[in-house]
Design an enzyme around this catalytic site. Structure first.
Site, mmCIF file in Angstrom:
data_model
loop_
_atom_site.group_PDB
_atom_site.id
_atom_site.type_symbol
_atom_site.label_atom_id
_atom_site.label_comp_id
_atom_site.label_asym_id
_atom_site.label_seq_id
_atom_site.Cartn_x
_atom_site.Cartn_y
_atom_site.Cartn_z
ATOM 1 N N LYS A 1 2.387 62.852 48.653
ATOM 2 C CA LYS A 1 2.608 63.969 49.574
ATOM 3 C C LYS A 1 2.659 63.427 50.991
ATOM 4 C CE LYS A 1 0.795 68.643 49.380
ATOM 5 N NZ LYS A 1 -0.449 69.355 49.122
HETATM 6 C C1 E4P Z 1 0.230 72.646 49.514
HETATM 7 O O1 E4P Z 1 0.495 71.801 48.683
HETATM 8 C C2 E4P Z 1 -1.030 72.751 50.240
HETATM 9 O O2 E4P Z 1 -1.993 71.938 49.605
HETATM 10 C C3 E4P Z 1 -1.622 74.121 50.263
HETATM 11 O O3 E4P Z 1 -0.841 75.042 49.556
HETATM 12 C C4 E4P Z 1 -2.069 74.575 51.603
HETATM 13 O O4 E4P Z 1 -2.574 75.875 51.509
HETATM 14 P P1 E4P Z 1 -3.523 76.534 52.588
HETATM 15 O O5 E4P Z 1 -2.686 77.093 53.677
HETATM 16 O O6 E4P Z 1 -4.242 77.602 51.828
HETATM 17 O O7 E4P Z 1 -4.464 75.456 53.093
#
Ligand code: E4P
Length: 226
Positions: free
Chosen positions: A86
């Site tokens: 990522k």
């Molecule tokens: C995406 O892969 C992120 O890990 C995640 O969806 C972020 O979500 P949040 O806005 O609840 O932190």
């Protein structure tokens, strides 16, 4: 639309995997911190997640410069063929994604909030792009509409030449806060929704299902007691 679980919690992943509907997992540094994760255990933890789920597991690079992102990405990808690295949509992230994709490493470009960012992610060879829905809603903007624009814009082009092994980029609806976001993601044509475990549970539940079950149970007792 496929379901990924957005968590680093092994118990949640094992439970969701047992339901037979889990296609992958996404993690991020905040999710790993939330379960009390330690740096020294991180690689083992990623491997454990891979053992629990049959599908891609996103593990996030925490580096900021392209060379460091590439080095960290290679190390993460070496943990398991399931690992997807990522990488945030930044200039350094795009350059690193291009380098990793050229080596056959799959990348999920994260922290995507606009159509231009998503197109650049695709052009850099990313296998996945993760538009965040809930964080727009947090600032009183329309996250679903941004997601819809991204799905539509990417759908306008054949991007298969950009990525790893000519696989076309898939859109992961991320930062999903509730079952309504899941409905919107599906209607907008997102390929995947990555959801917290509580949202996955909320997706299964419906009061009319509960009411129907109660009625069937009561009526079946009449049959079995007759
Ligand atoms: C995406 O892969 C992120 O890990 C995640 O969806 C972020 O979500 P949040 O806005 O609840 O932190």
């Amino acid at each position: 639309m496929k379901f990924f679980l957005d968590t680093a919690d092994l118990g949640e992943i094992a439970e969701a995997a047992s339901w037979g509907v889990l296609a992958g997992v996404t993690t991020n540094p905040s999710l790993y911190a939330r379960i009390g994760g330690k740096l020294s255990d991180f690689e083992t933890h990623v491997r454990r997640i891979c053992d629990l789920v049959d599908g891609p597991v996103s593990a996030e690079s925490t580096a900021t410069g392209r060379a460091d992102i590439v080095a960290q990405g290679r190390a993460l990808a070496a943990l398991s063929p399931q690992v997807v690295v990522k990488v945030p949509v930044t200039v350094e992230g795009l350059a690193a994604t291009r380098a990793l994709a050229d080596e056959g490493v799959r990348v999920n470009m994260t922290l995507c909030f606009s159509v231009p960012q998503a197109i650049l992610a695709a052009r850099s060879g990313a296998r996945y792009v993760s538009p965040f829905v809930g964080r727009f809603d947090d600032i009183a903007e329309d996250g679903a509409s941004q997601l819809g624009d991204i799905v539509e814009a990417l759908g306008n082009y054949d991007l298969s030449s950009c990525g790893v092994a000519h696989e076309t980029i898939e859109v992961i609806a991320a930062s999903v806060r509730n079952a309504g976001h899941v409905t919107q993601a599906a209607l907008l044509g997102a390929d995947i929704a990555t959801v917290p475990f509580k949202v996955l549970k909320a997706c299964v539940a419906h009061p009319l299902t509960d009411r129907g079950l109660d009625a069937f149970d009561k009526d079946w007792k009449k049959v079995t007691n007759a």
